[in-house]
Design a protein around this motif. Sequence first.
Motif, short mmCIF file in Angstrom:
data_model
loop_
_atom_site.label_atom_id
_atom_site.label_comp_id
_atom_site.label_asym_id
_atom_site.label_seq_id
_atom_site.Cartn_x
_atom_site.Cartn_y
_atom_site.Cartn_z
N ILE A 1 -1.29 5.32 -7.70
CA ILE A 1 -2.65 5.17 -8.10
C ILE A 1 -3.13 6.55 -8.13
O ILE A 1 -3.67 7.11 -9.29
CB ILE A 1 -3.56 4.22 -7.39
CG1 ILE A 1 -3.26 2.99 -7.38
CG2 ILE A 1 -5.09 4.76 -7.75
CD1 ILE A 1 -4.03 2.10 -6.50
N GLU A 2 -2.72 7.40 -7.24
CA GLU A 2 -3.18 8.73 -7.32
C GLU A 2 -2.50 9.56 -8.39
O GLU A 2 -3.04 10.50 -9.11
CB GLU A 2 -2.82 9.58 -6.00
CG GLU A 2 -3.66 9.14 -4.90
CD GLU A 2 -3.52 10.18 -3.69
OE1 GLU A 2 -4.28 11.09 -3.61
OE2 GLU A 2 -2.67 9.91 -2.81
N TRP A 3 -1.26 9.21 -8.96
CA TRP A 3 -0.33 9.72 -9.58
C TRP A 3 -1.05 9.38 -11.09
O TRP A 3 -1.42 10.41 -11.96
CB TRP A 3 0.93 9.29 -9.74
CG TRP A 3 1.91 9.87 -10.66
CD1 TRP A 3 2.61 11.09 -10.66
CD2 TRP A 3 2.12 9.51 -12.22
NE1 TRP A 3 3.21 11.29 -11.78
CE2 TRP A 3 2.92 10.13 -12.53
CE3 TRP A 3 1.65 8.28 -12.84
CZ2 TRP A 3 3.43 10.30 -14.03
CZ3 TRP A 3 2.03 8.17 -14.25
CH2 TRP A 3 2.94 9.11 -14.82
N VAL A 4 -1.60 8.23 -11.22
CA VAL A 4 -2.08 7.79 -12.55
C VAL A 4 -3.66 8.51 -12.78
O VAL A 4 -3.68 9.08 -13.74
CB VAL A 4 -2.33 6.32 -12.58
CG1 VAL A 4 -3.32 5.72 -13.77
CG2 VAL A 4 -1.21 5.42 -12.64
N LEU A 5 -4.16 8.63 -11.61
CA LEU A 5 -5.54 9.43 -11.89
C LEU A 5 -5.19 10.96 -11.97
O LEU A 5 -6.14 11.27 -12.96
CB LEU A 5 -6.19 9.33 -10.25
CG LEU A 5 -6.72 8.07 -9.99
CD1 LEU A 5 -7.33 7.86 -8.60
CD2 LEU A 5 -8.08 7.47 -11.03
N GLU A 6 -4.33 11.59 -11.49
CA GLU A 6 -4.21 12.93 -11.81
C GLU A 6 -3.47 13.26 -13.18
O GLU A 6 -3.76 14.09 -13.66
CB GLU A 6 -3.21 13.40 -10.53
CG GLU A 6 -3.78 13.54 -9.13
CD GLU A 6 -4.75 14.39 -9.27
OE1 GLU A 6 -5.11 15.47 -9.88
OE2 GLU A 6 -5.85 14.17 -8.15
N PRO B 1 0.94 -1.20 0.29
CA PRO B 1 0.01 -0.07 -0.06
C PRO B 1 0.82 1.29 -0.03
O PRO B 1 0.56 2.17 -0.65
CB PRO B 1 -0.88 0.01 1.18
CG PRO B 1 -1.13 -1.47 1.57
CD PRO B 1 0.32 -2.20 1.03
N VAL B 2 1.87 1.31 0.78
CA VAL B 2 2.65 2.42 0.85
C VAL B 2 3.28 2.89 -0.39
O VAL B 2 3.56 4.10 -0.76
CB VAL B 2 4.06 2.23 1.80
CG1 VAL B 2 5.02 1.49 1.31
CG2 VAL B 2 4.61 3.56 2.39
N MET B 3 3.42 1.82 -1.26
CA MET B 3 3.75 2.32 -3.02
C MET B 3 2.53 2.39 -3.54
O MET B 3 2.54 3.32 -4.63
CB MET B 3 4.52 1.10 -3.46
CG MET B 3 5.98 0.81 -2.59
SD MET B 3 7.05 -0.45 -3.32
CE MET B 3 8.01 -0.85 -1.87
#
Length: 265
Positions: A167-172, A160-162
């Motif tokens: 996932i947030e980076w991909v979404l943004e 999860p820490v990675m």
Amino acid sequence: MPSFGLIIVGDEILSGKRQDKHLPKVIELLSVRGLALAWARYVGDDPPRLEAALRDAHASGDVVFCCGGIGATPDDHTRQCAARALGRELVLHEGAKALIMERMQDMARERGEVFDPERPDNVHRLNMGVFPAGAELIPNPYNKIPGFSVGTMHFLPGFPVMAWPMIEWVLEQRYAHLFHQEGRAERSVIVYGSIEATLTPLMVEVEARFAGVKVFSLPSVDYPEHGRHIELGVKGPAGAVAEAYAVLLDGLRGLGVPLGPELVR
């Protein structure tokens, strides 16, 4: 608006050795951006099953996050299964190679060692950068070892820490244009003294009248506050939900069933 899916890989999840934390977190990451998770799937470290799951996900055309199994140990099969499912060769990504080399140099420096790129364990670590041909990198802010994307399929570590910041980076970076595109709402009411079979015709009628609206029924038999009851409601586009909920309430009153508190989400 594309649908979003999640695949969680690992025998440790299915055996109960580890508790999955990805599902609630991905729901949260999507929700705060006005998006929703359409489906999720758990798969063990079994190559035929994993390949089939990835092939199905790819064929759906959905945006899919796949967490786990992209390491380089014998029980990590996601990279290989992804290549077969997507019909691509496995190749060492030069950008991933550079990042992995940088990480290995950092580790050697931290240990006070001289970095030897030809040492067998260092050579083996480069397998973590072997991805399906044409893959794009997903940066890993935790230890630099990247994940990868192929089209709308996004592959991340199981940690999860990675995985979560990735996932947030991909979404943004890839899907910001979809954020809060359509206001969504959910409204429901507590129904006492009834059964789902009695309420089903009304549920079917409401769904048929309002496109894009889903009617849901959540029965409980031992809820501390309300006891035996059914939470009956509608969810979907905010504008349609308001009208659909009014029709649902009218129908419930027509059935003469006792109603409790109303809930808005």
